[in-house]
Design a protein around this motif. Structure first.
Motif, PDB file in Angstrom:
ATOM      1  N   GLY A  64      -2.666   6.328  10.569  1.00 26.33           N
ATOM      2  CA  GLY A  64      -2.536   6.016   9.146  1.00 26.33           C
ATOM      3  C   GLY A  64      -1.271   6.598   8.568  1.00 26.33           C
ATOM      4  O   GLY A  64      -0.311   6.885   9.277  1.00 26.33           O
ATOM      5  N   GLU A 102      -7.275  -1.255   8.650  1.00 23.57           N
ATOM      6  CA  GLU A 102      -7.679   0.114   8.347  1.00 23.57           C
ATOM      7  C   GLU A 102      -7.706   0.903   9.656  1.00 23.57           C
ATOM      8  O   GLU A 102      -8.141   0.360  10.680  1.00 23.57           O
ATOM      9  N   THR A 113       0.817  -1.213   0.000  1.00 24.75           N
ATOM     10  CA  THR A 113       0.000   0.000   0.000  1.00 24.75           C
ATOM     11  C   THR A 113       0.847   1.259   0.000  1.00 24.75           C
ATOM     12  O   THR A 113       0.393   2.317  -0.421  1.00 24.75           O
ATOM     13  N   ASP A 158       4.101   4.141   9.741  1.00 26.12           N
ATOM     14  CA  ASP A 158       2.731   4.472  10.118  1.00 26.12           C
ATOM     15  C   ASP A 158       2.758   5.635  11.101  1.00 26.12           C
ATOM     16  O   ASP A 158       3.533   5.621  12.065  1.00 26.12           O
ATOM     17  N   THR A 192     -14.203  -2.382   6.489  1.00 27.14           N
ATOM     18  CA  THR A 192     -15.045  -2.228   5.304  1.00 27.14           C
ATOM     19  C   THR A 192     -15.734  -3.541   4.957  1.00 27.14           C
ATOM     20  O   THR A 192     -16.916  -3.569   4.591  1.00 27.14           O
ATOM     21  N   GLN A 225      -9.188  12.085   6.927  1.00 28.08           N
ATOM     22  CA  GLN A 225     -10.137  10.982   6.788  1.00 28.08           C
ATOM     23  C   GLN A 225     -10.724  10.626   8.147  1.00 28.08           C
ATOM     24  O   GLN A 225     -11.927  10.341   8.262  1.00 28.08           O
ATOM     25  N   GLN A 226      -9.881  10.627   9.172  1.00 29.51           N
ATOM     26  CA  GLN A 226     -10.341  10.267  10.500  1.00 29.51           C
ATOM     27  C   GLN A 226     -11.476  11.176  10.977  1.00 29.51           C
ATOM     28  O   GLN A 226     -12.517  10.697  11.441  1.00 29.51           O
ATOM     29  N   ASN A 251     -11.431  -6.866   7.595  1.00 28.30           N
ATOM     30  CA  ASN A 251     -11.219  -5.438   7.806  1.00 28.30           C
ATOM     31  C   ASN A 251     -12.570  -4.736   8.017  1.00 28.30           C
ATOM     32  O   ASN A 251     -13.630  -5.303   7.728  1.00 28.30           O
ATOM     33  N   GLU A 283     -14.635  10.688   8.854  1.00 31.60           N
ATOM     34  CA  GLU A 283     -15.294   9.425   9.204  1.00 31.60           C
ATOM     35  C   GLU A 283     -16.107   9.576  10.484  1.00 31.60           C
ATOM     36  O   GLU A 283     -17.221   9.050  10.592  1.00 31.60           O
TER      37      GLU A 283
END
Length: 436
Positions: free
Chosen positions: A321, A213, A90, A299, A182, A336-337, A180, A340
């Motif tokens: 992340g 994730e 990734t 990370d 998702t 994103q955190q 995960n 979300e």
């Protein structure tokens, strides 16, 4: 003879935990010097050998692993290897990892350290890829260690479409799953598409294990709510290291500091510390095939020491992340955190599970799926939340169900065939040789 490995209860204070780490370091350093990579790194100079030498060791990077593909990190004879793996890639080119049977004993024990225990009475659906990554193999090894029945559900496989997994979960009374976040949502949506209620129609299900994730507390609570309030138990790790943190009953992620030394690297200053915010650096203490000294996972994390009501004497970690800085929109920043957290703050009756966003310099675009009856209300509520919490220019769009995640992905049973070469008149011989 396998070396003894620590277990919870072997230490009762941070000082005792530090002594456990220091006692292991000379052996770890000696094992590392058996690999070509570390041998060459210290050629012509004194190699670290004692715990006191650890502070002077430089970082090992993902690029180091890539540059020494495939076996430049190997510290045992290849005859001793049990498995070979590669990361998902990734953050760039995949990295190689390998483990001996003794390494696997450590890996399985660490994964099995769930506060919702794995037992012989469990039927355990492993719904992550059985490919080169370690995730599915890790869960299977831990499940077998504890005597559970394993259902190898795989993921992204033609032979295990989502409807088949829902059937298996019901028919086999699956009590634990591993996938995960998702995928957990996808399973819930598939159950609903089949006319089932995730919160009621899977009575054997008692916990769902998840990783891979970054997972906000708001999203974890929402997933639990969708599945009837069962625990959603998070862990954190990588193919290169195996499990390195597990969730306690209070919901905090704790680093397994009895099995690895953890440090936080600040890329701005180049300094390492035991706690703080930066990139997580890991030195496994029970790694035979592929010792890693100060391996930078890259990370973004925040590590704190103590203060959890669970009384586990272990540091806690918050995984941010690899893009924790977020994106600039107008005069603000969007992560994103945080986004979300806002999406999953919407009431559960709005049935919002799938969403996406695009951060332009002057506009944040957000799209989400919602049922027709509540879509307009959901748009208004999310608009209000973003106005209040982010204060950036935005455009919110509610989409019909099936727009982001096609209904066919939730309902189709794929036509899976074994290789075939002879066909009768009127049959589709374009399927010759191919499996689908």
């Amino acid at each position: 003879m396998p070396l003894p490995r620590p277990e919870p209860g072997d230490w009762s204070s941070p000082a005792e935990l530090a002594k456990l780490q220091e006692a292991e370091l000379p052996r770890v350093l000696a094992q590392a010097m058996r690999s070509p990579f570390y041998t060459s790194r210290y050629a012509g100079r004194a190699a670290p050998a004692e715990a006191a030498d650890f502070a002077g060791i430089e970082l090992t990077t993902k690029q180091d692993l890539r540059d020494h593909y495939p076996f430049g990190m190997l510290a045992v004879d290849r005859e001793k290897l049990a498995t070979y793996h590669e990361s998902s890639g990734t953050s760039g080119e995949p990295t190689a990892s390998y483990y001996t049977d003794e390494d696997w004993a450590d890996l399985a024990e660490r994964y099995a350290r769930k506060w919702v225990g794995i037992t012989p009475a469990d039927t355990f659906l492993v719904r992550t890829p059985y490919g080169l990554v370690i995730t599915a193999h890790l869960a299977q090894a831990a499940g077998r260690l504890r005597g559970a029945t394993i259902v190898p559900g795989d993921a992204r496989s033609l032979t295990t479409p989502l409807p088949r997994m829902i059937r298996v979960m019901r028919d086999l009374d699956v009590s634990l799953t591993w996938c995960n976040p998702t995928e957990i949502m996808m399973l819930a949506a598939t159950a609903k598409a089949a006319g089932l209620r995730p919160e009621k129609d899977f009575p054997a299900l008692r916990a769902m294990f998840t990783a891979a994730e970054p997972l906000t507390e708001v999203r974890r609570r929402r997933i639990s709510e969708i599945w009837g309030g069962i625990p959603i138990v998070e862990e954190y790790g990588s193919t290169e290291t195996g499990t390195i943190a597990g969730q306690c009953p209070q919901g905090s992620l704790h680093l397994w500091a009895d099995r690895a030394v953890f440090e936080v690297w600040d890329p701005r200053t180049g300094t390492l510390s035991a706690t703080g915010r930066g990139q997580l650096v890991v030195t496994p203490l029970h790694r035979e095939a592929m010792p890693l000294l100060r391996y930078n996972l890259a990370d973004d994390v925040e590590v704190t020491d103590g203060g959890c009501a669970c009384d586990w004497v272990l540091p806690t970690v918050r995984v941010l992340g690899r893009s924790g800085a977020g994106y600039s929109v107008g005069t603000g920043t969007v992560t994103q955190q945080r986004l979300e957290e806002l999406v999953f703050s919407l009431p559960i009756e709005y049935d919002v599970m799938f969403w996406r966003a695009m951060a332009h310099p002057g506009l944040l675009r957000v799209e989400f799926e919602a049922p027709d009856a509540v879509r307009e209300r959901a748009v208004k509520e999310l608009t209000r939340l973003i106005d209040r919490e982010l204060g950036v220019p935005h455009e919110i769009t509610g989409l019909p169900l099936g727009t982001l995640v096609p209904t066919s992905a939730l309902t189709a049973q794929r036509d899976i065939l074994k290789a075939r070469y002879l066909f009768g008149e009127g049959e589709d011989w374009d399927k010759a040789v191919m499996y689908a």
